[in-house]
Design a protein around this motif. Structure first.
Motif, PDB file in Angstrom:
ATOM      1  N   ARG A 213       0.873  -1.136   0.029  1.00  0.00           N
ATOM      2  CA  ARG A 213       0.025  -0.122  -0.023  1.00  0.00           C
ATOM      3  C   ARG A 213       0.983   1.302  -0.134  1.00  0.00           C
ATOM      4  O   ARG A 213       0.635   2.292  -0.694  1.00  0.00           O
ATOM      5  CB  ARG A 213      -0.926   0.014   1.135  1.00  0.00           C
ATOM      6  CG  ARG A 213      -0.260  -0.020   2.501  1.00  0.00           C
ATOM      7  CD  ARG A 213      -1.112   0.322   3.506  1.00  0.00           C
ATOM      8  NE  ARG A 213       0.063   1.243   4.247  1.00  0.00           N
ATOM      9  CZ  ARG A 213       0.126   1.755   5.785  1.00  0.00           C
ATOM     10  NH1 ARG A 213      -1.015   1.648   6.251  1.00  0.00           N
ATOM     11  NH2 ARG A 213       0.819   2.660   5.931  1.00  0.00           N
ATOM     12  N   ASP A 214       1.943   1.350   0.637  1.00  0.00           N
ATOM     13  CA  ASP A 214       2.898   2.344   0.783  1.00  0.00           C
ATOM     14  C   ASP A 214       3.387   2.806  -0.763  1.00  0.00           C
ATOM     15  O   ASP A 214       3.498   3.827  -1.277  1.00  0.00           O
ATOM     16  CB  ASP A 214       4.228   2.255   1.641  1.00  0.00           C
ATOM     17  CG  ASP A 214       3.597   2.232   3.071  1.00  0.00           C
ATOM     18  OD1 ASP A 214       2.338   2.319   3.405  1.00  0.00           O
ATOM     19  OD2 ASP A 214       4.590   1.974   4.069  1.00  0.00           O
ATOM     20  N   GLN A 215       3.748   1.571  -1.341  1.00  0.00           N
ATOM     21  CA  GLN A 215       4.424   1.725  -2.888  1.00  0.00           C
ATOM     22  C   GLN A 215       3.309   2.196  -3.463  1.00  0.00           C
ATOM     23  O   GLN A 215       3.633   2.965  -4.599  1.00  0.00           O
ATOM     24  CB  GLN A 215       4.777   0.065  -3.235  1.00  0.00           C
ATOM     25  CG  GLN A 215       6.204  -0.194  -2.664  1.00  0.00           C
ATOM     26  CD  GLN A 215       6.662  -1.559  -3.055  1.00  0.00           C
ATOM     27  OE1 GLN A 215       5.446  -2.565  -3.449  1.00  0.00           O
ATOM     28  NE2 GLN A 215       7.594  -2.031  -2.599  1.00  0.00           N
ATOM     29  N   GLU A 216       1.979   1.610  -3.328  1.00  0.00           N
ATOM     30  CA  GLU A 216       0.969   2.274  -4.424  1.00  0.00           C
ATOM     31  C   GLU A 216       0.608   3.766  -4.218  1.00  0.00           C
ATOM     32  O   GLU A 216       0.509   4.403  -5.229  1.00  0.00           O
ATOM     33  CB  GLU A 216      -0.460   1.469  -4.032  1.00  0.00           C
ATOM     34  CG  GLU A 216      -0.543   0.138  -4.212  1.00  0.00           C
ATOM     35  CD  GLU A 216      -0.653  -0.152  -5.849  1.00  0.00           C
ATOM     36  OE1 GLU A 216      -1.212   0.635  -6.569  1.00  0.00           O
ATOM     37  OE2 GLU A 216      -0.256  -1.175  -6.291  1.00  0.00           O
ATOM     38  N   LEU A 217       0.848   4.147  -3.040  1.00  0.00           N
ATOM     39  CA  LEU A 217       0.814   5.569  -2.664  1.00  0.00           C
ATOM     40  C   LEU A 217       2.091   6.333  -3.275  1.00  0.00           C
ATOM     41  O   LEU A 217       1.557   7.227  -3.827  1.00  0.00           O
ATOM     42  CB  LEU A 217       0.766   5.720  -1.129  1.00  0.00           C
ATOM     43  CG  LEU A 217       0.747   7.317  -0.825  1.00  0.00           C
ATOM     44  CD1 LEU A 217      -0.449   8.005  -1.203  1.00  0.00           C
ATOM     45  CD2 LEU A 217       0.711   7.393   0.669  1.00  0.00           C
ATOM     46  N   ILE A 218       3.296   5.839  -3.259  1.00  0.00           N
ATOM     47  CA  ILE A 218       4.296   6.559  -4.016  1.00  0.00           C
ATOM     48  C   ILE A 218       4.086   6.410  -5.388  1.00  0.00           C
ATOM     49  O   ILE A 218       4.342   7.434  -5.934  1.00  0.00           O
ATOM     50  CB  ILE A 218       5.413   5.833  -3.302  1.00  0.00           C
ATOM     51  CG1 ILE A 218       5.759   6.002  -1.836  1.00  0.00           C
ATOM     52  CG2 ILE A 218       6.652   6.706  -4.115  1.00  0.00           C
ATOM     53  CD1 ILE A 218       5.522   7.331  -1.363  1.00  0.00           C
ATOM     54  N   LYS A 219       3.542   5.348  -5.955  1.00  0.00           N
ATOM     55  CA  LYS A 219       3.562   5.591  -7.499  1.00  0.00           C
ATOM     56  C   LYS A 219       2.657   6.243  -7.881  1.00  0.00           C
ATOM     57  O   LYS A 219       2.813   7.032  -9.030  1.00  0.00           O
ATOM     58  CB  LYS A 219       2.865   4.042  -7.742  1.00  0.00           C
ATOM     59  CG  LYS A 219       3.989   2.927  -8.153  1.00  0.00           C
ATOM     60  CD  LYS A 219       3.367   1.676  -9.084  1.00  0.00           C
ATOM     61  CE  LYS A 219       3.625   0.391  -8.213  1.00  0.00           C
ATOM     62  NZ  LYS A 219       2.627  -0.557  -8.726  1.00  0.00           N
TER      63      LYS A 219
END
Ligand SMILES: [Zn+2]
Length: 451
Positions: A213-219
């Motif tokens: 979920r952190d990666q999705e936000l950064i993407k």
């Protein structure tokens, strides 16, 4: 000793949490939440309680989310005059949540030309009646009845309520968080109870891993930068905002060349963040260790907090790329509505939903697909891309809920509340099959005798 449980909300749905426990004539109310969702559901807030608030001996609040605390002032409007027990952090958060809710009610009443369902004076009475109780501190209500609050690991201050009534133990889960939550301490496991009333919001689903979920936000952040566009993040003021701020904090502080401005355009979220800073000792060890190396894990370069409407309007003048965090989380009102009007018709822009959208809310409708957004009579087509990241939910998912229930040694019955029908049914079957426990889905105003 006769114990009767009657639920007046969050039965086969997710809002309006309200459970009445009658122990030999002594009446304790657990939570008194707002009905949320579409107008048909919201309008139920005007209905008189089906019990007499004057006859209540005590109210215990599990946590500060609106669907658990939103009708507390209405209890005073209908004659209740006693205490509301809650943790100190819950009290601080509930006060800002209720104030915001009061103004939303006022606006809705004005638009629909109907009177408010409680007055400002009832809100003041509510605020004065909050009585702090720390975790693990037992409180005697009568010689035979006492209660203790345990950590629910859901949002700051959230509690599980364990009620001792003679030889019987009844546990109310409130809303539960999972293990290794980003900010709050892990949920407490309880091993002994005769009856457990458990929430089931995510009883049929599993969450994304925290890293994903952190990666999705950064993407999404990076897409916005590449497109030179605007990213709208719909936020829930409590827990999810602080969780998102912390992820952004880590990213911005490790990428000092990344200079896209982030606007936190929600006075309530900004106030809630201050309350998180005040109750730091309620946060988990990782969050506390992070605080030792970074004085403020919710603040970072290029974060701008807007304090008034003028500053909020000025966000529109800031050139792209930019990120706007605004509430309400399900788009039922708040500043997100004005930003939507400004940005949704451009397909380069993105809207990120950070959690569950109750059917009937604008957030739910937009996520469901083709939809023209009605902005004060003006139809605005939605071309911006939409995405839901549900890993930021502060709710336990199916695995965590089952894991929590497994710790009870031999409960006579597990009663399920707080979930929509399909989710409750799936979860009930699972409890029967996996845990071999007797399970009952609570129904509105249908008493259950706890023998
Ligand atoms: Zn909650």
């Amino acid at each position: 000793m006769e114990i009767k449980l009657t639920s007046y909300g969050a039965t086969e749905e997710v809002t309006g949490s309200c459970h009445l426990l009658n122990i030999d004539g002594h009446r304790i109310l657990i939570d008194c939440g707002l009905w949320q969702g579409d107008w048909e559901n919201y309008v139920k807030n005007w209905d008189k309680f089906l019990f007499d608030p004057k006859s209540l001996d005590a109210v215990i609040l599990t946590h500060a989310h609106l669907d658990h605390c939103g009708r507390l002032p209405k209890l005073y409007a209908e004659g209740y005059n006693g205490p509301i027990f809650a943790t100190p952090a819950t009290i601080d958060l509930a006060k800002i949540v209720l104030e915001d809710s009061y103004f939303i009610m006022e606006e809705k009443s004005f638009r629909k030309k109907i009177p408010r369902f409680y007055r400002q004076n009832d809100l003041l009475k509510t605020n004065k009646s909050f009585t702090p109780i720390s975790y693990y501190q037992s409180r005697q209500l009568t010689p035979d009845i006492s209660f203790t609050l345990y950590n629910a690991g859901h949002i700051l201050g959230s509690a599980i309520i364990k009620i001792q009534a003679g030889s019987k133990t009844i546990v109310f889960s409130g809303d539960l968080g999972g293990q290794n939550m980003p900010l709050v301490k892990d949920v407490d496991f309880i091993d002994k109870a005769d009856y457990v009333v458990c929430e089931s919001t995510y009883g049929d689903r599993s969450h994304q891993a925290i890293k994903t979920r952190d990666q999705e936000l950064i993407k999404a952040l990076l897409r916005t930068t590449l497109n030179k566009s605007t990213l709208l993040i719909t936020i829930f003021a409590i827990e999810r905002t602080q969780d998102i701020l912390r992820v952004l904090n880590d990213y911005y502080e490790s990428h000092i060349d990344f200079k896209v401005p982030v606007f936190l355009d929600s006075p309530m979220a900004a106030q809630a963040t201050k309350i998180y800073k005040k109750h730091l000792l309620d946060l988990n060890e990782t969050a506390q260790a992070d605080l030792e190396r970074d004085r403020d894990i919710f603040d970072f370069p290029h974060l701008k907090i807007t304090n008034n409407i003028r500053q909020s309007k000025e966000i529109n003048k800031t050139p792209n790329p930019k990120i706007i965090m605004a509430g309400s989380g399900m788009m039922e009102g708040g500043r997100i509505i004005h930003h939507l009007a400004q940005y949704v018709s451009d397909k380069k822009n993105q809207i990120l939903f950070m959690g569950f959208q109750v059917p009937g809310t604008l957030g739910y409708q937009i996520l469901s697909g083709d939809f023209d957004f009605d902005y004060y009579g003006q139809k605005i087509p939605i071309h911006a891309t939409t995405q839901q990241i549900d890993g930021f939910s502060a709710h336990a998912d199916q695995g965590s809920l089952l894991g929590w229930l497994k710790h009870f040694e031999n409960p006579k019955k597990i009663c399920l509340s707080h979930g929509d029908k399909p989710s409750l049914q799936k979860f009930a079957i699972m409890i029967g099959e996996d845990l071999k426990r007797e399970v009952e889905i609570l129904k509105y105003n249908q008493p259950v005798i706890l023998k």
